[in-house]
Scaffold this motif. Structure first.
Motif, PDB file in Angstrom:
ATOM      1  N   GLN A 145     -38.159 -20.916  21.576  1.00  0.00           N
ATOM      2  CA  GLN A 145     -36.720 -20.547  20.993  1.00  0.00           C
ATOM      3  C   GLN A 145     -37.759 -19.991  20.268  1.00  0.00           C
ATOM      4  O   GLN A 145     -37.010 -18.796  19.546  1.00  0.00           O
TER       5      GLN A 145
ATOM      6  N   LYS B 283     -31.343 -19.080  10.242  1.00  0.00           N
ATOM      7  CA  LYS B 283     -31.154 -18.098  11.467  1.00  0.00           C
ATOM      8  C   LYS B 283     -32.695 -17.572  10.665  1.00  0.00           C
ATOM      9  O   LYS B 283     -32.411 -16.727   9.720  1.00  0.00           O
ATOM     10  N   TYR B 284     -32.192 -16.248  11.911  1.00  0.00           N
ATOM     11  CA  TYR B 284     -32.369 -14.441  11.919  1.00  0.00           C
ATOM     12  C   TYR B 284     -31.612 -13.721  12.538  1.00  0.00           C
ATOM     13  O   TYR B 284     -32.024 -13.992  13.644  1.00  0.00           O
ATOM     14  N   CYS B 285     -31.636 -12.239  11.831  1.00  0.00           N
ATOM     15  CA  CYS B 285     -30.474 -11.646  12.387  1.00  0.00           C
ATOM     16  C   CYS B 285     -29.731 -12.253  12.482  1.00  0.00           C
ATOM     17  O   CYS B 285     -29.059 -11.944  13.303  1.00  0.00           O
ATOM     18  N   GLY B 286     -29.303 -13.194  11.835  1.00  0.00           N
ATOM     19  CA  GLY B 286     -27.448 -13.608  12.079  1.00  0.00           C
ATOM     20  C   GLY B 286     -27.904 -14.934  13.469  1.00  0.00           C
ATOM     21  O   GLY B 286     -26.204 -15.101  13.606  1.00  0.00           O
ATOM     22  N   LYS B 287     -28.652 -15.207  13.925  1.00  0.00           N
ATOM     23  CA  LYS B 287     -28.775 -16.109  15.094  1.00  0.00           C
ATOM     24  C   LYS B 287     -29.632 -17.412  14.605  1.00  0.00           C
ATOM     25  O   LYS B 287     -30.625 -17.239  14.093  1.00  0.00           O
ATOM     26  N   HIS B 288     -29.727 -18.082  14.465  1.00  0.00           N
ATOM     27  CA  HIS B 288     -30.015 -19.358  14.266  1.00  0.00           C
ATOM     28  C   HIS B 288     -31.269 -19.780  14.891  1.00  0.00           C
ATOM     29  O   HIS B 288     -30.935 -19.537  16.831  1.00  0.00           O
ATOM     30  N   PHE B 289     -32.203 -20.324  14.243  1.00  0.00           N
ATOM     31  CA  PHE B 289     -33.541 -20.234  15.972  1.00  0.00           C
ATOM     32  C   PHE B 289     -33.687 -21.912  15.018  1.00  0.00           C
ATOM     33  O   PHE B 289     -34.582 -23.087  15.991  1.00  0.00           O
TER      34      PHE B 289
ATOM     35  N   SER C  51     -36.549 -15.406  19.428  1.00  0.00           N
ATOM     36  CA  SER C  51     -35.756 -15.264  18.972  1.00  0.00           C
ATOM     37  C   SER C  51     -36.883 -13.797  17.830  1.00  0.00           C
ATOM     38  O   SER C  51     -36.286 -13.067  17.649  1.00  0.00           O
TER      39      SER C  51
ATOM     40  N   GLU D 151     -30.924 -17.583   5.767  1.00  0.00           N
ATOM     41  CA  GLU D 151     -31.637 -16.228   6.644  1.00  0.00           C
ATOM     42  C   GLU D 151     -32.864 -16.113   6.179  1.00  0.00           C
ATOM     43  O   GLU D 151     -33.252 -15.705   5.227  1.00  0.00           O
TER      44      GLU D 151
END
Length: 410
Positions: A107, A90-96, A111, A5
């Motif tokens: 992307q 990932k950033y804030c739980g979402k993969h970039f 994100s 993260e």
């Protein structure tokens, strides 16, 4: 493959561990040791001849990550991800960035929500998108032509922004990478520890008789900034202080070491065969960078050892780095001795004819010190240990009534 993260301006890590900006070098090494099954092939990069000239780096080769530490205080200054294909981000739980998500310009914009135009570096031929505490670098093709006066990525003649992938990511403190400074120690690094910011000698009649410690603890501050959680404390110790005095001032030691064999006792006037076998012992304060020797009979402090923790020294990474300051020769030397080279102060402290004692440590009877010998000079009641690269490795301060060496005439 690591799944990490990204927290802009703060850290890079997983659910179980994280590298936090401002953390000491030793804490990062301890994380790598605990995660040795998943993090392998780690390199320590430093300048052997001039250790303060460049940053101290931990290079995670198989994961494409560099941890860049300030060379003076050895605290994490910048986190660089230089190969995004070897790690999931990932950033804030979402993969970039992952094998299934390409880290393209689109992307990154999706994100993080880019609000500023990209900045072009003509020397490196790279565009960067900057946020507070976070920067993304994009390469461009050598044959790409664009108008330098046009800001943003729209000037690059590419079929699609999706064809431009992030090559590097930097995490730092501040508004830009160029202006980033050494961050304060994060609250998460304390864990009940006490950190040392500086040590000054307490002098009487021109000789050091004790030490003044400038310490940091995790206080009950109510502010939101990391600095507001720090509580500065000043403590003083002198020769003859009891173990209770030392513990009251510095807290419990990280370790207690008993001298199993004291070869110098034979030179003592009180030594005889029928003397009871007692062992002097050290209080080791790793986060403060000092060892304190106590007399086995009186249990009073009789020696202080200050360490600088330079890479390339036998005891590197056992203690944590800080700065110390002593004054000699009618205050001629007043700067931090940790950051001075020996040649610049040698003429004030020892005669040109004085020869050093060679110190060669060995980890066992069958191995030798891979970093080579160091040299010890006696000045008044202080032993100065000097590395082959001309930097001061440690200071050993003994009681003034037992002089170690003779200074030059001032």
């Amino acid at each position: 493959m690591l799944d990490l993260e990204v927290v802009p301006g703060r850290s890079l890590g997983s659910e179980n561990w994280e590298f936090v900006l401002g953390m000491p070098f030793s804490q990062a090494v301890n994380i790598l040791r605990r995660q040795c099954r998943i993090i392998k092939d780690v390199q320590v990069i430093y300048c052997e001849l001039v250790p303060l000239a460049i940053d101290l780096v931990l290079n995670l080769v198989q994961d494409g990550i560099r941890l860049i530490f300030d060379s003076h205080m050895q605290r994490l200054r910048v986190i660089e991800v230089y190969n995004l294909s070897k790690v999931k981000l990932k950033y804030c739980g979402k993969h970039f960035s992952s094998p299934y998500v390409q880290p393209t310009i689109e992307q990154v914009d999706s994100s993080f929500g880019a609000t500023k135009p990209a900045v072009y570096d003509a020397q490196q031929q790279l565009f960067s998108i900057n946020f507070r505490g976070l920067s993304f670098l994009f390469p461009i093709a050598e044959d790409a032509k664009f108008e330098p006066s046009v800001h943003g990525l729209g000037s690059i003649p590419l079929p699609s922004k999706n064809s431009v992938l992030v090559s590097r990511i930097y995490i730092y403190t501040g508004s830009s990478l160029a202006e980033s400074k050494r961050p304060p120690i994060p609250v998460s690094s304390f864990c009940g520890n006490v950190f040392c910011e500086a040590v000054e000698g307490i002098n009487e009649d021109g000789l050091p008789v004790g030490l003044k410690f400038s310490l940091l603890t995790d206080g009950p501050g109510g502010g939101k900034s990391p600095e507001s959680k720090h509580r500065p404390v000043t403590k003083m110790l002198q020769f003859g202080d009891s173990t209770q005095d030392v513990i009251s001032a510095l807290g419990c030691p990280s370790k207690v070491f008993y001298k199993s064999e004291d070869k110098m006792r034979i030179h003592s006037k009180t030594f005889h065969k029928d003397q009871p076998r007692t062992s002097d012992y050290f209080f080791n304060y790793f986060t403060i960078g000092v060892d304190i020797l106590f007399d086995a009979s009186t249990h009073c402090a009789k020696k202080f050892i200050l360490h600088s923790n330079y890479p390339g020294h036998y005891n590197f990474n056992i203690i944590w780095s800080y700065r110390y300051q002593l004054q000699y020769c009618n205050n001629i030397i007043q700067r931090e001795m940790l950051w001075l080279q020996w040649d610049s102060i040698k003429k004030f402290l020892v005669r040109s004819s004085q020869k050093p004692v060679v110190l060669n440590r060995a980890s066992s009877m069958n191995t030798t010190n891979p970093f080579g010998s160091t040299f010890c000079y006696g000045v008044h009641n202080v032993i100065i240990e000097v590395m082959p690269n001309n930097h001061i490795a440690s200071l050993t301060i003994c009681e003034p009534r037992q002089p170690i060496g003779t200074p030059i005439d001032s």
